[in-house]
Scaffold this active site. Structure first.
Site, PDB file in Angstrom:
ATOM      1  N   LYS A 123       1.277  -1.016  15.096  1.00  0.00           N
ATOM      2  CA  LYS A 123       2.694  -1.050  15.439  1.00  0.00           C
ATOM      3  C   LYS A 123       3.149  -2.248  16.274  1.00  0.00           C
ATOM      4  O   LYS A 123       4.347  -2.456  16.437  1.00  0.00           O
ATOM      5  CB  LYS A 123       3.071   0.236  16.189  1.00  0.00           C
TER       6      LYS A 123
ATOM      7  N   TYR B  92      -9.178   4.929   8.071  1.00  0.00           N
ATOM      8  CA  TYR B  92      -9.380   5.225   9.480  1.00  0.00           C
ATOM      9  C   TYR B  92     -10.458   6.302   9.563  1.00  0.00           C
ATOM     10  O   TYR B  92     -10.272   7.402   9.051  1.00  0.00           O
ATOM     11  CB  TYR B  92      -8.102   5.750  10.126  1.00  0.00           C
TER      12      TYR B  92
ATOM     13  N   HIS C 192       0.850  -1.188   0.000  1.00  0.00           N
ATOM     14  CA  HIS C 192       0.000   0.000   0.000  1.00  0.00           C
ATOM     15  C   HIS C 192       0.883   1.233   0.000  1.00  0.00           C
ATOM     16  O   HIS C 192       1.804   1.357   0.812  1.00  0.00           O
ATOM     17  CB  HIS C 192      -0.901   0.019   1.243  1.00  0.00           C
TER      18      HIS C 192
ATOM     19  N   PRO D 212      -3.843  -0.775  18.883  1.00  0.00           N
ATOM     20  CA  PRO D 212      -3.646  -1.206  17.492  1.00  0.00           C
ATOM     21  C   PRO D 212      -3.866  -0.114  16.453  1.00  0.00           C
ATOM     22  O   PRO D 212      -3.666  -0.365  15.260  1.00  0.00           O
ATOM     23  CB  PRO D 212      -4.674  -2.328  17.335  1.00  0.00           C
TER      24      PRO D 212
ATOM     25  N   TYR E 133       3.974   6.114  10.109  1.00  0.00           N
ATOM     26  CA  TYR E 133       3.131   4.991   9.718  1.00  0.00           C
ATOM     27  C   TYR E 133       3.923   3.924   8.969  1.00  0.00           C
ATOM     28  O   TYR E 133       3.767   2.730   9.208  1.00  0.00           O
ATOM     29  CB  TYR E 133       1.957   5.468   8.867  1.00  0.00           C
TER      30      TYR E 133
END
Length: 391
Positions: A296, A201, A72, A292, A385
């Site tokens: 990570k 998200y 991604h 979560p 990220y």
């Protein structure tokens, strides 16, 4: 029995450490309280940082990952139906994430260790670790009805939050830091083609929601809920209704399908310091837990064991103890950076109730608008990220 490194825990941290050491000619024995089937069937995280993928390649266990993983190059953040794409690769010099289930990583590692003749003992629930403050640690356990003693040079505690390794360190010698969040995640696995090629998200007045995936035919989705709720309070129809409400936009709709797994997990942050005591080294969830939201947990465990494997290699190949002596300090530097990012992502995307709820929601909107208007803000999210190359 004798080995150079005794590893407690056959999850991704323990098995990866065993494999990395094997490639350097360093012997290890892995002890796991659960069955192999249980360990490999646990549905866990599935977002791998760039650095994690690189380590799995180095460990020579990335064949299936290369074929079945989903790279991604962006991630989506949504607020009240307003969706913003963060172009991860564009902002980080080409770095990306890969979606590949943690249980698949464990399968790959277990199969490789078995093929290479690795010694892994499953279903040994009575492990005890002794003498780590001396030069001759001993790990005792029962296997096939026999009490065994495993003599070793070092012990790696990779047995998770509820394992024996962390509590082997005397209470007066360790300090713990913890934050418990007032909500949990209801997670589902559904037999349906993912509705988005990239993660979403979403912050909605009803609460947080996340769209993720496991394969081209399996979707992984989450809803913010009360951690005290039971699965029975969430029939499939209600789950899909809430997911449609929290994730939907004016021009996008979520695909629905049969739900084949669902569970509720409480969210917490936890760190135990130090991560080394004598000849015992903690790695992964035995030393730290993150919510979560930032994806990570697995990645942090991989960073721990990668550093530990390199430090043990330096010792056995060159006689240097520098890496072992600085292991805890160096790992904790990354741990606290990741703790902050995971807390920040959680604060940005979840509904917080209470007397300050209206104020908190306006702050979240301001942060979202800042991400949209500032390349620097978006880059900070992207860098964390995909995983910081060095901390």
């Amino acid at each position: 029995m004798r080995t150079q490194v005794a590893i407690v825990g056959a999850g991704p941290a323990g098995m990866l450490l065993s494999q990395l050491l094997h490639l350097q000619g360093i012997d290890s024995v892995v002890l796991e309280r659960r069955s192999r089937e249980y360990v490999q069937q646990r549905v866990r995280a599935g977002v791998l940082e760039q650095g994690t993928v690189d380590v799995l390649r180095e460990a020579d266990v990335a064949d299936r990952l290369e074929k079945q993983g989903h790279p991604h190059h962006g991630v989506n953040v949504q607020f009240d139906g307003d969706r913003l794409r963060i172009p991860l690769s564009e902002l980080t010099g080409g770095r990306s994430i890969t979606v590949y289930g943690q249980q698949e990583v464990v399968k790959d590692l277990a199969e490789r260790r078995e093929r290479d003749g690795g010694r892994v003992y499953y279903e040994v629930p009575d492990v005890t670790v002794e003498g780590v403050e001396t030069e001759k640690p001993v790990v005792r356990f029962t296997s096939e009805g026999r009490v065994r003693e495993l003599h070793c040079d070092y012990v790696a505690g990779c047995d998770g939050f509820h394992g024996v390794s962390r509590t082997t360190i005397p209470e007066k010698e360790r300090t713990t830091y913890e934050r418990v969040y007032p909500f949990g995640w209801l997670g589902i696995l559904a037999e349906v083609e993912p509705s988005s090629e990239e993660l979403i998200y979403s912050n909605h007045p009803n609460g947080f929601a996340l769209h993720s995936l496991r394969s081209s035919t399996l979707s992984r989705l989450y809803l913010q809920c009360d951690p005290g709720e039971s699965i029975e309070q969430w029939p499939d129809e209600l789950i899909w209704e809430e997911l449609q409400t929290r994730l939907g936009t004016s021009d996008w709709k979520l695909r629905e399908g049969p739900i084949i797994d669902k569970n509720i997990t409480a969210l917490r942050s936890f760190v135990s310091e130090p991560m080394r005591y004598g000849r015992l080294f903690l790695a992964g969830d035995s030393a730290h837990i993150v919510p979560p939201t930032g994806a990570k947990g697995l990645n942090l465990a991989v960073a721990d064991v990668d550093r530990l494997a390199r430090s043990l290699t330096d010792y056995y190949h060159h006689g240097s103890t520098t890496g072992l002596e600085t292991y805890s300090e160096e790992c904790l530097r990354r741990v606290w950076r990741v703790q902050h990012f995971s807390w920040w992502m959680t604060s940005l995307t979840h509904r917080f109730d209470g007397p300050d709820a209206a104020y908190d929601r306006r702050l979240q909107r301001s942060q979202f608008d800042y991400l949209r208007s500032s390349t620097a803000a978006a880059t900070t999210l992207a860098e964390n990220y995909v995983g910081l190359a060095a901390v």
